[in-house]
Motif scaffolding. Sequence first.
Motif, PDB file in Angstrom:
ATOM      1  N   ALA A   1     -41.688  15.566  11.068  1.00  0.00           N
ATOM      2  CA  ALA A   1     -42.847  15.096  12.021  1.00  0.00           C
ATOM      3  C   ALA A   1     -44.218  15.065  11.288  1.00  0.00           C
ATOM      4  O   ALA A   1     -45.141  14.096  11.689  1.00  0.00           O
ATOM      5  CB  ALA A   1     -43.041  16.414  13.065  1.00  0.00           C
ATOM      6  N   VAL A   2     -44.298  15.893  10.285  1.00  0.00           N
ATOM      7  CA  VAL A   2     -45.429  15.685   9.411  1.00  0.00           C
ATOM      8  C   VAL A   2     -45.310  14.344   8.666  1.00  0.00           C
ATOM      9  O   VAL A   2     -46.588  13.906   8.470  1.00  0.00           O
ATOM     10  CB  VAL A   2     -45.450  16.939   8.531  1.00  0.00           C
ATOM     11  N   PHE A   3     -44.344  14.191   7.984  1.00  0.00           N
ATOM     12  CA  PHE A   3     -44.200  12.817   7.466  1.00  0.00           C
ATOM     13  C   PHE A   3     -44.516  11.486   8.327  1.00  0.00           C
ATOM     14  O   PHE A   3     -45.194  10.666   7.898  1.00  0.00           O
ATOM     15  CB  PHE A   3     -42.823  12.875   6.712  1.00  0.00           C
ATOM     16  N   PHE A   4     -43.847  11.688   9.466  1.00  0.00           N
ATOM     17  CA  PHE A   4     -44.020  10.455  10.461  1.00  0.00           C
ATOM     18  C   PHE A   4     -45.566  10.480  10.793  1.00  0.00           C
ATOM     19  O   PHE A   4     -46.076   9.325  11.370  1.00  0.00           O
ATOM     20  CB  PHE A   4     -43.141  10.627  11.587  1.00  0.00           C
ATOM     21  N   LEU A   5     -46.164  11.612  11.231  1.00  0.00           N
ATOM     22  CA  LEU A   5     -47.609  11.596  11.542  1.00  0.00           C
ATOM     23  C   LEU A   5     -48.599  11.288  10.561  1.00  0.00           C
ATOM     24  O   LEU A   5     -49.576  10.625  11.095  1.00  0.00           O
ATOM     25  CB  LEU A   5     -47.881  12.764  12.539  1.00  0.00           C
ATOM     26  N   PHE A   6     -48.526  11.724   9.467  1.00  0.00           N
ATOM     27  CA  PHE A   6     -49.625  11.803   8.513  1.00  0.00           C
ATOM     28  C   PHE A   6     -49.445  11.011   7.194  1.00  0.00           C
ATOM     29  O   PHE A   6     -50.457  10.794   6.295  1.00  0.00           O
ATOM     30  CB  PHE A   6     -49.969  13.261   8.162  1.00  0.00           C
ATOM     31  N   PHE A   7     -48.123  10.272   7.109  1.00  0.00           N
ATOM     32  CA  PHE A   7     -48.101   9.558   5.888  1.00  0.00           C
ATOM     33  C   PHE A   7     -47.417   8.305   6.262  1.00  0.00           C
ATOM     34  O   PHE A   7     -46.025   8.116   6.035  1.00  0.00           O
ATOM     35  CB  PHE A   7     -46.970  10.437   5.133  1.00  0.00           C
TER      36      PHE A   7
ATOM     37  N   ILE B   1     -44.578  21.597  18.493  1.00  0.00           N
ATOM     38  CA  ILE B   1     -45.488  21.262  19.449  1.00  0.00           C
ATOM     39  C   ILE B   1     -47.082  20.929  19.244  1.00  0.00           C
ATOM     40  O   ILE B   1     -47.827  20.130  19.669  1.00  0.00           O
ATOM     41  CB  ILE B   1     -45.250  22.323  20.531  1.00  0.00           C
ATOM     42  N   VAL B   2     -47.784  21.875  18.430  1.00  0.00           N
ATOM     43  CA  VAL B   2     -48.929  21.894  17.784  1.00  0.00           C
ATOM     44  C   VAL B   2     -49.149  20.337  17.259  1.00  0.00           C
ATOM     45  O   VAL B   2     -50.334  19.924  17.390  1.00  0.00           O
ATOM     46  CB  VAL B   2     -49.199  22.925  17.166  1.00  0.00           C
ATOM     47  N   LEU B   3     -48.244  20.026  16.437  1.00  0.00           N
ATOM     48  CA  LEU B   3     -48.320  18.948  15.682  1.00  0.00           C
ATOM     49  C   LEU B   3     -48.692  17.740  16.660  1.00  0.00           C
ATOM     50  O   LEU B   3     -49.354  16.701  16.313  1.00  0.00           O
ATOM     51  CB  LEU B   3     -47.251  18.360  14.601  1.00  0.00           C
ATOM     52  N   ILE B   4     -47.525  17.590  17.730  1.00  0.00           N
ATOM     53  CA  ILE B   4     -47.698  16.255  18.462  1.00  0.00           C
ATOM     54  C   ILE B   4     -48.564  16.447  19.635  1.00  0.00           C
ATOM     55  O   ILE B   4     -48.926  15.484  20.352  1.00  0.00           O
ATOM     56  CB  ILE B   4     -46.209  16.210  19.044  1.00  0.00           C
ATOM     57  N   SER B   5     -49.472  17.775  19.746  1.00  0.00           N
ATOM     58  CA  SER B   5     -50.178  17.778  20.826  1.00  0.00           C
ATOM     59  C   SER B   5     -51.504  16.802  20.699  1.00  0.00           C
ATOM     60  O   SER B   5     -52.194  16.257  21.535  1.00  0.00           O
ATOM     61  CB  SER B   5     -50.844  19.089  21.060  1.00  0.00           C
ATOM     62  N   SER B   6     -51.680  16.380  19.453  1.00  0.00           N
ATOM     63  CA  SER B   6     -53.148  15.581  19.193  1.00  0.00           C
ATOM     64  C   SER B   6     -52.633  14.142  18.713  1.00  0.00           C
ATOM     65  O   SER B   6     -53.431  13.346  18.046  1.00  0.00           O
ATOM     66  CB  SER B   6     -54.078  16.338  18.411  1.00  0.00           C
TER      67      SER B   6
ATOM     68  N   GLU C   1     -50.657  10.273  18.533  1.00  0.00           N
ATOM     69  CA  GLU C   1     -50.664   9.016  19.383  1.00  0.00           C
ATOM     70  C   GLU C   1     -49.366   9.095  20.220  1.00  0.00           C
ATOM     71  O   GLU C   1     -48.427   9.694  20.003  1.00  0.00           O
ATOM     72  CB  GLU C   1     -50.598   7.660  18.485  1.00  0.00           C
ATOM     73  N   ARG C   2     -49.628   8.436  21.307  1.00  0.00           N
ATOM     74  CA  ARG C   2     -48.495   8.447  22.639  1.00  0.00           C
ATOM     75  C   ARG C   2     -47.260   8.068  21.941  1.00  0.00           C
ATOM     76  O   ARG C   2     -46.055   8.400  22.061  1.00  0.00           O
ATOM     77  CB  ARG C   2     -49.062   7.373  23.664  1.00  0.00           C
ATOM     78  N   GLU C   3     -46.950   6.713  21.137  1.00  0.00           N
ATOM     79  CA  GLU C   3     -46.069   6.364  20.365  1.00  0.00           C
ATOM     80  C   GLU C   3     -45.245   7.372  19.578  1.00  0.00           C
ATOM     81  O   GLU C   3     -44.076   7.466  19.463  1.00  0.00           O
ATOM     82  CB  GLU C   3     -46.058   4.763  19.780  1.00  0.00           C
ATOM     83  N   LYS C   4     -46.029   8.056  19.037  1.00  0.00           N
ATOM     84  CA  LYS C   4     -45.516   8.902  17.866  1.00  0.00           C
ATOM     85  C   LYS C   4     -45.049  10.172  18.611  1.00  0.00           C
ATOM     86  O   LYS C   4     -44.034  10.590  18.202  1.00  0.00           O
ATOM     87  CB  LYS C   4     -46.551   9.220  16.984  1.00  0.00           C
ATOM     88  N   VAL C   5     -45.631  10.488  19.593  1.00  0.00           N
ATOM     89  CA  VAL C   5     -45.283  11.742  20.599  1.00  0.00           C
ATOM     90  C   VAL C   5     -43.663  11.392  21.134  1.00  0.00           C
ATOM     91  O   VAL C   5     -42.889  12.283  21.398  1.00  0.00           O
ATOM     92  CB  VAL C   5     -46.107  12.133  21.470  1.00  0.00           C
TER      93      VAL C   5
END
Length: 335
Positions: free
Chosen positions: A107-113, A171-176, A178-182
């Motif tokens: 999740a961290v890799f997908f959201l921030f890198f 859950i905290v990571l995905i709360s903010s 983008e919709r597609e990434k969530v």
Amino acid sequence: MIHPALVRKQRMILSILFALIILTIFIGMGLGYSSLSYDRLIPTLLGQGTFKEEFVLFSIRLPRMVITLLAGMALALSGAILQGITRNDLADPGIVGINSGAGVAIAVFFLFFPIKAGSFVYLLPLVAFLGALLTAGLIYLFAYNRSSGLQPVKLVLTGVGFSMALSGIMIVLISSAEREKVDFIAKWLVGNIWGTDWPFIWAILPWLTILIPFTLYKANRLNLLSLSEPVAIGVGVSIEKERIILLLTAVSLAASAVSVTGGIAFIGLMAPHIAKALVGPRNQLFLPIAIFIGGWLLLLADTIGRNLVDPAGIPAGIVVALIGAPYFMYLLMRK
């Protein structure tokens, strides 16, 4: 020495499981949102199908089935290793938090890198391994006691606690986000098979090609680790060294699987138990059977799930959980 009758029984069971896998693949190839006629499967496999038939079979169905088969094998073997080194029948990479650690790392890799799609596929197993390794290391430290060594029950309870905490972090990571990434991470959480293309197979295959033979080579060490610590030490086993090596192997197998299938639990719990019930607790006998059972169970769960509801289907992780959760409760009550 293993009795020849047990070896014959093992081979017969492996042959039956292989036939079940082939049968499930054959049935699965014809089922789905875009159905294929069974009398057209052989011609299509031989390159004599229409463009639509070949696209559905080679670009959609087959890679997905191969991925689920390989991931199920990896999860089953990972569970068998964890049960052996902890001497705890309830150990499973999903239950003890290893899958959750891999999930947070992904999740961290997908959201921030952000990274190119071509590299993303091959980096995922490595990222999942690092997350799972960190989680397994922390669980091991919390469950280890300097005077009494590793405490199996404490390891499972610690793992369950880590799993819940890491789910909260997810859950905290995905709360903010983008919709597609969530949407992607939500599907990962419920065990939706998302790596359904050939590059994902090439990404997971090297891990299994190395780690499955290595584990089978270490089968006798697992037999000794399953005994009490004084007995294992008495026959010359370096307990902590072997545990760490095999724990790394279990983490690697689980991480490579969940990086393409999502958070699937219970395969690693059920497959070793079923295999032991068939041929006994000796690792040389039950490990190959557990590998085949794990692959077949996940393949069957995904085949059932994707055909129950059109067009999206039910995630394989939910189908497995519907079977695995009652089995987990049964084991918990029995133990």
